[in-house]
Motif scaffolding. Structure first.
Motif, PDB file in Angstrom:
ATOM      1  N   UNK A   1     -40.802  61.696  54.191  1.00 13.19           N
ATOM      2  CA  UNK A   1     -41.876  61.743  53.191  1.00 13.19           C
ATOM      3  C   UNK A   1     -41.709  62.945  52.273  1.00 13.19           C
ATOM      4  N   UNK A   2     -41.351  64.074  52.846  1.00 11.59           N
ATOM      5  CA  UNK A   2     -41.148  65.269  52.026  1.00 11.59           C
ATOM      6  C   UNK A   2     -39.954  65.081  51.084  1.00 11.59           C
ATOM      7  N   UNK A   3     -38.898  64.464  51.584  1.00 15.68           N
ATOM      8  CA  UNK A   3     -37.742  64.210  50.735  1.00 15.68           C
ATOM      9  C   UNK A   3     -38.072  63.265  49.594  1.00 15.68           C
ATOM     10  N   UNK A   4     -38.840  62.225  49.899  1.00 15.44           N
ATOM     11  CA  UNK A   4     -39.231  61.279  48.859  1.00 15.44           C
ATOM     12  C   UNK A   4     -40.115  61.948  47.818  1.00 15.44           C
ATOM     13  N   UNK A   5     -41.041  62.790  48.267  1.00 19.04           N
ATOM     14  CA  UNK A   5     -41.920  63.488  47.328  1.00 19.04           C
ATOM     15  C   UNK A   5     -41.116  64.435  46.443  1.00 19.04           C
ATOM     16  N   UNK A   6     -40.174  65.167  47.028  1.00 19.78           N
ATOM     17  CA  UNK A   6     -39.344  66.068  46.240  1.00 19.78           C
ATOM     18  C   UNK A   6     -38.504  65.317  45.212  1.00 19.78           C
ATOM     19  N   UNK A   7     -37.919  64.194  45.626  1.00 18.81           N
ATOM     20  CA  UNK A   7     -37.133  63.374  44.707  1.00 18.81           C
ATOM     21  C   UNK A   7     -38.020  62.844  43.579  1.00 18.81           C
ATOM     22  N   UNK A   8     -39.234  62.437  43.941  1.00 18.42           N
ATOM     23  CA  UNK A   8     -40.148  61.911  42.939  1.00 18.42           C
ATOM     24  C   UNK A   8     -40.585  62.963  41.941  1.00 18.42           C
ATOM     25  N   UNK A   9     -40.808  64.179  42.420  1.00 15.68           N
ATOM     26  CA  UNK A   9     -41.255  65.247  41.526  1.00 15.68           C
ATOM     27  C   UNK A   9     -40.168  65.680  40.549  1.00 15.68           C
ATOM     28  N   UNK A  10     -38.944  65.802  41.056  1.00 16.42           N
ATOM     29  CA  UNK A  10     -37.887  66.418  40.246  1.00 16.42           C
ATOM     30  C   UNK A  10     -36.986  65.413  39.532  1.00 16.42           C
ATOM     31  N   UNK A  11     -36.935  64.155  40.015  1.00 19.79           N
ATOM     32  CA  UNK A  11     -36.043  63.182  39.393  1.00 19.79           C
ATOM     33  C   UNK A  11     -36.767  61.972  38.820  1.00 19.79           C
ATOM     34  N   UNK A  12     -37.877  61.552  39.443  1.00 20.85           N
ATOM     35  CA  UNK A  12     -38.564  60.345  38.993  1.00 20.85           C
ATOM     36  C   UNK A  12     -39.812  60.636  38.178  1.00 20.85           C
ATOM     37  N   UNK A  13     -40.128  61.909  38.005  1.00 21.70           N
ATOM     38  CA  UNK A  13     -41.299  62.314  37.204  1.00 21.70           C
ATOM     39  C   UNK A  13     -42.587  61.679  37.705  1.00 21.70           C
ATOM     40  N   UNK A  14     -42.827  61.757  39.011  1.00 24.02           N
ATOM     41  CA  UNK A  14     -44.104  61.290  39.565  1.00 24.02           C
ATOM     42  C   UNK A  14     -45.249  61.983  38.837  1.00 24.02           C
TER      43      UNK A  14
END
Length: 237
Positions: A1-14
Motif C-alpha cells: 500500500x505504501x509503495x502504491x501510494x508513493x508511485x501514485x503521488x510521484x508518477x501518477x499525480x494522485x
C-alpha cells in the motif's frame, strides 16, 4: 500500500497532497496509541492502523485537513467502540469513509485514478500476497470477486453489452483495495467458511443494487457497511 501510494503521488499525480497523507497517517497512529492505552492492551501494534491509514490516503479525498484527521480518528476508534462478541463490527476504513459521506461532509472517494499499469501491478502484488501469506480470509476475497464478476457479466449479457464493459468495470484499483484489504478483514468477516461465502455474496449483490438500481456511487462501500451488520447473525447461525 505504501509503495502504491508513493508511485501514485510521484508518477501518477494522485489528487491527494502530502499534507493530507501526513495528517492521516499521524492521526491513525496517535488514535491507535490512545485507544491502546485506554483499553489497557499489552502492546501498541501500528500495522493495522497503517493499513487503514494508507487505504484512507488512497481512497478518501477532501480539501480540509481537519476532515482528513477526523476520518482517521473515526476509522481507528470504531475498532475499539463498535464491537460485538469480541470483534469490531465494521471494517475501520470502510466505516470512516461511509460515516463522513453519510453525514454530508465535503469528502469524496477517488476510485479511478490508477491507470492500467498500476492496476495490474497492484493486482499481481495482491494475489502474490494472498498466496505467500495463505491468508485465512482468502476465501471471502475470492468469493466476492467471483460473485461480483458474475453479476457484472450477467448484467452485460442481459443488456447486450460487449464483454469489454464488465472487464473495464472490474479494472479498478479501488475494487482491489476493497477485495484484498476491506472485505477480507479477519475481525469483521464471519467465522465459518460457509458464512464468509454467504457474506461475500451479500456484499456483491448489495453493491449491484446500490450502483445499478439506486444509481448511487460507492456501492461497494455502502454495501459492506450494511452487510457487516449481519455478521453477528451469520456467526450465530
Amino acid at each position: 500500500l505504501a509503495g502504491l501510494l508513493g508511485w501514485g503521488l510521484f508518477r501518477l499525480s494522485f489528487d491527494v497532497r502530502a499534507p493530507q497523507v501526513a495528517v492521516t497517517l499521524g492521526a491513525v497512529l496517535l488514535t491507535q496509541l490512545a485507544c491502546t492505552r485506554l483499553a489497557r492492551l499489552e502492546s501498541f501494534d501500528p500495522r493495522s492502523a497503517l493499513i487503514s491509514g494508507l487505504s484512507l490516503c488512497l481512497l478518501l479525498r477532501t480539501d480540509h485537513l481537519a476532515l482528513a484527521a477526523a476520518a482517521a480518528v473515526v476509522t481507528i476508534a470504531s475498532k475499539f467502540v463498535l464491537r460485538v462478541d469480541g470483534k469490531h463490527v465494521f471494517n475501520p476504513t470502510n466505516f470512516g469513509i461511509t460515516a463522513l459521506l453519510a453525514l454530508g461532509a465535503p469528502v469524496w472517494v477517488s476510485p479511478g485514478q490508477w491507470g492500467s499499469v498500476a492496476f495490474f501491478a497492484f493486482l499481481m502484488a495482491c494475489l502474490g500476497g494472498l498466496v505467500v501469506n495463505r491468508a485465512a480470509r482468502g476465501d471471502v476475497t475470492l468469493a466476492f470477486l467471483g460473485c461480483y464478476a458474475a453479476i457484472l457479466f450477467g448484467r452485460a449479457l442481459w443488456l447486450g453489452q460487449r464483454a469489454a464493459v464488465p472487464l473495464h468495470q472490474l479494472q479498478s484499483g479501488a475494487l482491489l483495495l476493497f477485495a484484498f484489504f476491506m472485505i477480507s478483514d479477519p475481525k469483521t468477516t464471519p467465522d465459518s467458511r460457509a458464512g464468509r461465502i454467504i457474506f461475500a455474496a451479500l456484499v456483491a449483490a448489495g453493491a449491484a443494487v446500490v450502483q445499478f438500481k439506486l444509481f448511487r456511487t460507492n456501492g461497494l462501500l455502502w454495501s459492506l457497511a450494511l452487510s457487516s451488520l449481519a455478521v453477528p447473525l451469520i456467526d450465530r447461525l
